[in-house]
Each structure stands twice: as C-alpha cells, then as structure tokens.
Write a protein that holds these residues in place. Structure first.
Motif, PDB file in Angstrom:
ATOM      1  N   GLU A   8      13.561  61.790  73.435  1.00 57.07           N
ATOM      2  CA  GLU A   8      13.789  60.384  73.757  1.00 57.07           C
ATOM      3  C   GLU A   8      14.425  59.655  72.572  1.00 57.07           C
ATOM      4  O   GLU A   8      15.309  58.813  72.749  1.00 57.07           O
ATOM      5  CB  GLU A   8      12.464  59.715  74.162  1.00 57.07           C
ATOM      6  N   GLU A   9      13.988  59.993  71.358  1.00 56.01           N
ATOM      7  CA  GLU A   9      14.584  59.399  70.150  1.00 56.01           C
ATOM      8  C   GLU A   9      16.067  59.764  70.058  1.00 56.01           C
ATOM      9  O   GLU A   9      16.904  58.936  69.728  1.00 56.01           O
ATOM     10  CB  GLU A   9      13.856  59.891  68.893  1.00 56.01           C
ATOM     11  N   GLU A  10      16.376  61.025  70.357  1.00 59.16           N
ATOM     12  CA  GLU A  10      17.762  61.499  70.320  1.00 59.16           C
ATOM     13  C   GLU A  10      18.618  60.737  71.335  1.00 59.16           C
ATOM     14  O   GLU A  10      19.732  60.317  71.030  1.00 59.16           O
ATOM     15  CB  GLU A  10      17.793  63.003  70.614  1.00 59.16           C
ATOM     16  N   LEU A  11      18.087  60.546  72.541  1.00 59.99           N
ATOM     17  CA  LEU A  11      18.816  59.783  73.558  1.00 59.99           C
ATOM     18  C   LEU A  11      19.035  58.340  73.132  1.00 59.99           C
ATOM     19  O   LEU A  11      20.131  57.790  73.297  1.00 59.99           O
ATOM     20  CB  LEU A  11      18.063  59.806  74.890  1.00 59.99           C
ATOM     21  N   LEU A  12      17.999  57.720  72.584  1.00 56.89           N
ATOM     22  CA  LEU A  12      18.103  56.332  72.147  1.00 56.89           C
ATOM     23  C   LEU A  12      19.144  56.188  71.042  1.00 56.89           C
ATOM     24  O   LEU A  12      19.976  55.268  71.070  1.00 56.89           O
ATOM     25  CB  LEU A  12      16.746  55.817  71.671  1.00 56.89           C
ATOM     26  N   THR A  13      19.137  57.106  70.090  1.00 57.93           N
ATOM     27  CA  THR A  13      20.113  57.075  68.999  1.00 57.93           C
ATOM     28  C   THR A  13      21.528  57.220  69.542  1.00 57.93           C
ATOM     29  O   THR A  13      22.437  56.471  69.158  1.00 57.93           O
ATOM     30  CB  THR A  13      19.809  58.188  67.975  1.00 57.93           C
ATOM     31  N   ALA A  14      21.722  58.165  70.464  1.00 55.52           N
ATOM     32  CA  ALA A  14      23.056  58.364  71.064  1.00 55.52           C
ATOM     33  C   ALA A  14      23.495  57.121  71.826  1.00 55.52           C
ATOM     34  O   ALA A  14      24.657  56.705  71.742  1.00 55.52           O
ATOM     35  CB  ALA A  14      23.032  59.585  71.981  1.00 55.52           C
ATOM     36  N   TYR A  15      22.565  56.498  72.543  1.00 58.47           N
ATOM     37  CA  TYR A  15      22.880  55.282  73.301  1.00 58.47           C
ATOM     38  C   TYR A  15      23.296  54.154  72.356  1.00 58.47           C
ATOM     39  O   TYR A  15      24.288  53.466  72.581  1.00 58.47           O
ATOM     40  CB  TYR A  15      21.679  54.851  74.143  1.00 58.47           C
ATOM     41  N   GLU A  16      22.514  53.974  71.294  1.00 61.94           N
ATOM     42  CA  GLU A  16      22.798  52.897  70.340  1.00 61.94           C
ATOM     43  C   GLU A  16      24.122  53.105  69.619  1.00 61.94           C
ATOM     44  O   GLU A  16      24.768  52.141  69.222  1.00 61.94           O
ATOM     45  CB  GLU A  16      21.643  52.768  69.336  1.00 61.94           C
ATOM     46  N   LYS A  17      24.551  54.361  69.436  1.00 59.44           N
ATOM     47  CA  LYS A  17      25.832  54.653  68.795  1.00 59.44           C
ATOM     48  C   LYS A  17      26.991  54.567  69.794  1.00 59.44           C
ATOM     49  O   LYS A  17      28.139  54.703  69.408  1.00 59.44           O
ATOM     50  CB  LYS A  17      25.809  56.054  68.182  1.00 59.44           C
TER      51      LYS A  17
END
Length: 107
Positions: A8-17
């Motif tokens: 979930e952290e990885e998805l959130l980081t990708a979304y924010e970028k």
C-alpha cells in the motif's frame, strides 16, 4: 486509520509521484466484471449457525477492525474460503490470546 502495509505504501508513493495512469476496461472485460460482481453479491439463501460466545466476540472484534458488519465479515471469510482465496499469514497460525482458558493438557 489502519497503518499501510509495504504494498500500500508503494502504491501511495507511485500515486503521489504521478506514476500511475488510469485506464478503462474494454467492453468485454467490463461485462465480465459486472457479471462477477452480481454473482458475488446475490444473497438469496439464509442459514443459521451456532457459535460459542468467545468466537462470536472475536469475529465481531475482527469485523470492527475491518469497519464492516460482522455478518458481512463472516460471509466474506466463507466466500474467500470456498473460492480458495483464504490464506493464513504465518503470524496468524499461532493462537490469539482471547482470554479463554488456555491451559494445556499434558499427556
């Protein structure tokens, strides 16, 4: 709010970028998704089961943690089991302390 796991952290980081792109399913895929969703959520049978009070309390606690009614939680667990998608985490293999009598029998 629940703590995010690594995925979930990885998805959130990708979304924010801005690394994620929205796509639309094809009409064929959309039709399949709709049919699967309809089949999953049709609840046309009622059952009655007896549970021990401690088990029901544990189920209600888990449902509360998930933010869903306990009946929905039970139906979800059963659905995952019968479709082969219920997987135990290694940490869940050890019994949870439930305040029950946990004396072991020797012999």
């Amino acid at each position: 709010m629940k703590k995010l796991d690594a995925y979930e952290e990885e998805l959130l980081t990708a979304y924010e970028k801005g690394a994620l792109q929205s796509t639309s399913p094809s009409k064929v895929d959309l039709s399949k998704f709709k049919a699967a969703a309809s089949a999953t959520f049709i609840k046309d049978r009622r059952i009655n089961i007896r549970l021990s009070t401690p088990d029901l309390m544990d189920i209600q606690t888990r449902a509360l943690e998930e933010g869903i009614p306990y009946q929905t939680f039970i139906a979800s667990v059963l659905h995952k089991y019968v479709t082969g998608r219920l997987a135990e985490k290694a940490s869940s293999l050890a019994p949870r302390s439930t305040g029950r009598n946990e004396k072991r029998r020797s012999g």
